[in-house]
Design a protein around this motif. Structure first.
Motif, mmCIF file in Angstrom:
data_model
loop_
_atom_site.group_PDB
_atom_site.id
_atom_site.type_symbol
_atom_site.label_atom_id
_atom_site.label_comp_id
_atom_site.label_asym_id
_atom_site.label_seq_id
_atom_site.Cartn_x
_atom_site.Cartn_y
_atom_site.Cartn_z
ATOM 1 N N LEU A 38 0.801 -1.213 0.000
ATOM 2 C CA LEU A 38 0.000 0.000 0.000
ATOM 3 C C LEU A 38 0.844 1.279 0.000
ATOM 4 N N LEU A 39 2.054 1.218 0.576
ATOM 5 C CA LEU A 39 2.883 2.419 0.684
ATOM 6 C C LEU A 39 4.159 2.336 -0.139
ATOM 7 N N ASN A 40 4.468 1.136 -0.640
ATOM 8 C CA ASN A 40 5.671 0.950 -1.461
ATOM 9 C C ASN A 40 6.943 1.245 -0.669
ATOM 10 N N VAL A 41 6.941 0.889 0.615
ATOM 11 C CA VAL A 41 8.086 1.101 1.498
ATOM 12 C C VAL A 41 8.611 -0.250 1.966
ATOM 13 N N TYR A 95 9.163 9.381 0.357
ATOM 14 C CA TYR A 95 8.279 8.614 -0.518
ATOM 15 C C TYR A 95 8.589 8.805 -1.999
ATOM 16 N N ARG A 96 9.008 10.019 -2.381
ATOM 17 C CA ARG A 96 9.231 10.294 -3.798
ATOM 18 C C ARG A 96 10.655 9.947 -4.245
ATOM 19 N N LEU A 97 11.464 9.489 -3.299
ATOM 20 C CA LEU A 97 12.836 9.125 -3.624
ATOM 21 C C LEU A 97 12.942 7.632 -3.890
ATOM 22 N N ASP A 98 14.135 7.180 -4.224
ATOM 23 C CA ASP A 98 14.381 5.764 -4.470
ATOM 24 C C ASP A 98 14.091 4.938 -3.219
ATOM 25 N N HIS A 99 13.646 3.668 -3.417
ATOM 26 C CA HIS A 99 13.326 2.793 -2.288
ATOM 27 C C HIS A 99 14.505 2.617 -1.340
ATOM 28 N N LEU A 100 15.718 2.774 -1.852
ATOM 29 C CA LEU A 100 16.909 2.558 -1.045
ATOM 30 C C LEU A 100 16.954 3.498 0.152
ATOM 31 N N TYR A 101 16.449 4.729 0.004
ATOM 32 C CA TYR A 101 16.490 5.691 1.099
ATOM 33 C C TYR A 101 15.587 5.236 2.256
ATOM 34 N N GLY A 102 14.410 4.748 1.922
ATOM 35 C CA GLY A 102 13.525 4.229 2.959
ATOM 36 C C GLY A 102 14.113 3.017 3.645
ATOM 37 N N LEU A 103 14.759 2.153 2.866
ATOM 38 C CA LEU A 103 15.402 0.964 3.429
ATOM 39 C C LEU A 103 16.507 1.360 4.400
ATOM 40 N N LEU A 104 17.327 2.344 4.019
ATOM 41 C CA LEU A 104 18.418 2.781 4.887
ATOM 42 C C LEU A 104 17.884 3.444 6.155
ATOM 43 N N LEU A 105 16.807 4.218 6.020
ATOM 44 C CA LEU A 105 16.221 4.856 7.196
ATOM 45 C C LEU A 105 15.703 3.812 8.181
ATOM 46 N N THR A 106 14.944 2.846 7.690
ATOM 47 C CA THR A 106 14.391 1.825 8.586
ATOM 48 C C THR A 106 15.486 0.928 9.154
ATOM 49 N N PHE A 107 16.569 0.730 8.405
ATOM 50 C CA PHE A 107 17.709 -0.012 8.942
ATOM 51 C C PHE A 107 18.328 0.765 10.103
ATOM 52 N N GLY A 108 18.411 2.089 9.963
ATOM 53 C CA GLY A 108 18.909 2.920 11.057
ATOM 54 C C GLY A 108 18.013 2.840 12.283
ATOM 55 N N VAL A 109 16.701 2.813 12.082
ATOM 56 C CA VAL A 109 15.764 2.656 13.202
ATOM 57 C C VAL A 109 15.994 1.316 13.891
ATOM 58 N N THR A 110 16.280 0.279 13.115
ATOM 59 C CA THR A 110 16.574 -1.041 13.683
ATOM 60 C C THR A 110 17.779 -0.983 14.603
ATOM 61 N N LEU A 111 18.866 -0.383 14.129
ATOM 62 C CA LEU A 111 20.085 -0.279 14.943
ATOM 63 C C LEU A 111 19.836 0.539 16.205
ATOM 64 N N LEU A 112 19.026 1.590 16.088
ATOM 65 C CA LEU A 112 18.714 2.434 17.242
ATOM 66 C C LEU A 112 17.948 1.653 18.306
#
Length: 295
Positions: A38-41, A95-112
Motif C-alpha cells: 500500500l505504501l511501497n516502502v 516517498y518520492r525518492l528511491d526505495h533505497l532511502y527508505g530501506l536505509l532509514l528503517t535499517f537505522g531505526v533497527t540499529l537504534l
C-alpha cells in the motif's frame, strides 16, 4: 504408528511447532506486505518493532504489574504510535525518492532500537510467563497440545484473516488501494490521503508488535530476536509475492509447516529450506506465488 520411519507423535509435535513458527512468519510478513503493497516502502525495521512489542509486554508485566491480556492491546498500540511518529517525522519525506532511502532509514531505526534495549537489558534474554488461563496442555489422545501454542495459532489466523478481509473486501480497503494508485483523485472525494497512509503504516507495524507479544512467552525476549527472524520473513514475502496480502498469510503458514517437516526428516537443512524454496519459486515465477507479473 510410524510415518516414513518417524513416530506419529513426534511428527505431529514438529508440525505443531512448524505451525506456530508459521503463524509468526504469517503475521510479520503480513505487516511487511501491507506496508509495501500500500505504501511501497521496504520496512527493514519490522523485526526490531517485533522485538519492541515483546519487550513492551515484558516490561508491562514485570515492572508495572499489568497482565498479559492488557499488554496484548497496549503493546501493539505503543508500537503503532512509534511507527506513526517515524512515518510523520522522517519516512514521509522519502516517498518520492528511491526505495533505497527508505530501506536505509528503517535499517537505522533497527540499529537504534536494538542498541537501546541492549544497553538496558543486555543480550542474555528475558522470560515472560504464560498467562494462567493458557497454562498447561490438552491431551488430544494422539498428542499433548500446549494451550498457549494453540492460542498463538488461533490468534494469528484470526488477525491475519481479519486484515485480509478489511483490505480486500471493504470500502476502506478499496480507498487504501486507490490512494496508492492515484492520491489526487482520492483526495478529490474528500479523503485525507496522507492521514490514511500514516494510519496504514502504524497498523502495519502494530501487527509486528502484536506478534512480539504473542512470541514473548514462547521464546526468550532479546534485543536480537527480530534480527534473527526478519531475513526469513523477507524471504516469505518474496515467495508469496511482494505486496500480496493473501500470499503473505498462506506462504508464512506453509513455510512454517515445511520447516517443521524438514526438522524431522533432514534437520541439517531446516535452517535453509525457506531460502531453497525462495530460489526455486523465483526461478519459476519471479513475481512470487501470489504476485502479479509486470508487463
Amino acid at each position: 504408528m510410524d510415518i516414513f520411519g518417524v513416530p506419529l507423535q513426534a511428527m505431529l509435535s514438529q508440525l505443531l511447532l512448524g505451525l506456530v513458527n508459521g503463524s509468526f512468519y504469517a503475521m510479520l510478513s503480513l505487516g511487511l506486505a501491507v506496508i509495501f503493497g500500500l505504501l511501497n516502502v521496504i520496512n527493514f525495521s519490522h523485526g526490531a518493532l517485533y522485538m519492541t512489542g515483546a519487550f513492551a509486554a515484558f516490561i508491562g508485566v514485570s515492572s508495572f504489574g499489568l497482565n498479559y491480556w492488557l499488554m496484548l492491546v497496549l503493546a501493539p498500540l505503543a508500537v503503532g504510535a512509534f511507527g506513526i511518529l517515524v512515518e510523520t517525522s522522517m519516512l514521509r519525506r522519502l516517498y518520492r525518492l528511491d526505495h533505497l532511502y527508505g530501506l536505509l532509514l528503517t535499517f537505522g531505526v533497527t540499529l537504534l532500537l536494538e542498541g537501546l534495549f541492549r544497553s538496558f537489558y543486555g543480550v542474555s534474554g528475558q522470560t515472560l510467563e504464560v498467562p494462567e488461563s493458557l497454562a498447561g496442555a490438552t491431551d488430544l489422545g494422539f498428542m499433548i497440545l500446549p494451550n498457549y501454542r494453540a492460542w498463538v495459532v488461533l490468534a494469528s489466523l484470526a488477525v491475519c484473516l481479519a486484515t485480509w478481509f478489511v483490505i480486500e473486501k471493504t470500502r476502506l480497503g478499496a480507498l487504501l488501494r486507490a490512494g496508492t494508485e492515484n492520491a489526487r483523485l482520492v483526495e478529490a472525494f474528500g479523503v485525507n490521503v496522507p492521514r490514511m497512509v500514516t494510519l496504514t503504516y502504524g497498523f502495519g507495524v502494530a501487527l509486528a508488535g502484536f506478534a512480539g507479544v504473542l512470541a514473548a512467552p514462547v521464546i526468550n525476549v532479546t534485543p536480537l530476536m527480530g534480527s534473527n527472524l526478519i531475513i526469513v520473513v523477507f524471504a516469505v514475502v518474496v515467495i508469496g509475492g511482494m505486496g500480496s496480502i493473501l500470499g503473505a498469510i498462506v506462504t508464512g503458514l506453509a513455510l512454517g509447516v515445511i520447516e517443521g517437516l524438514t526438522r524431522v526428516y533432514y534437520p541439517e537443512a531446516s535452517e535453509v529450506v525457506v531460502f531453497v524454496v525462495m530460489v526455486i519459486v523465483l526461478l519459476l515465477r519471479p513475481a512470487g506465488l501470489f504476485g502479479k507479473e509486470r508487463a
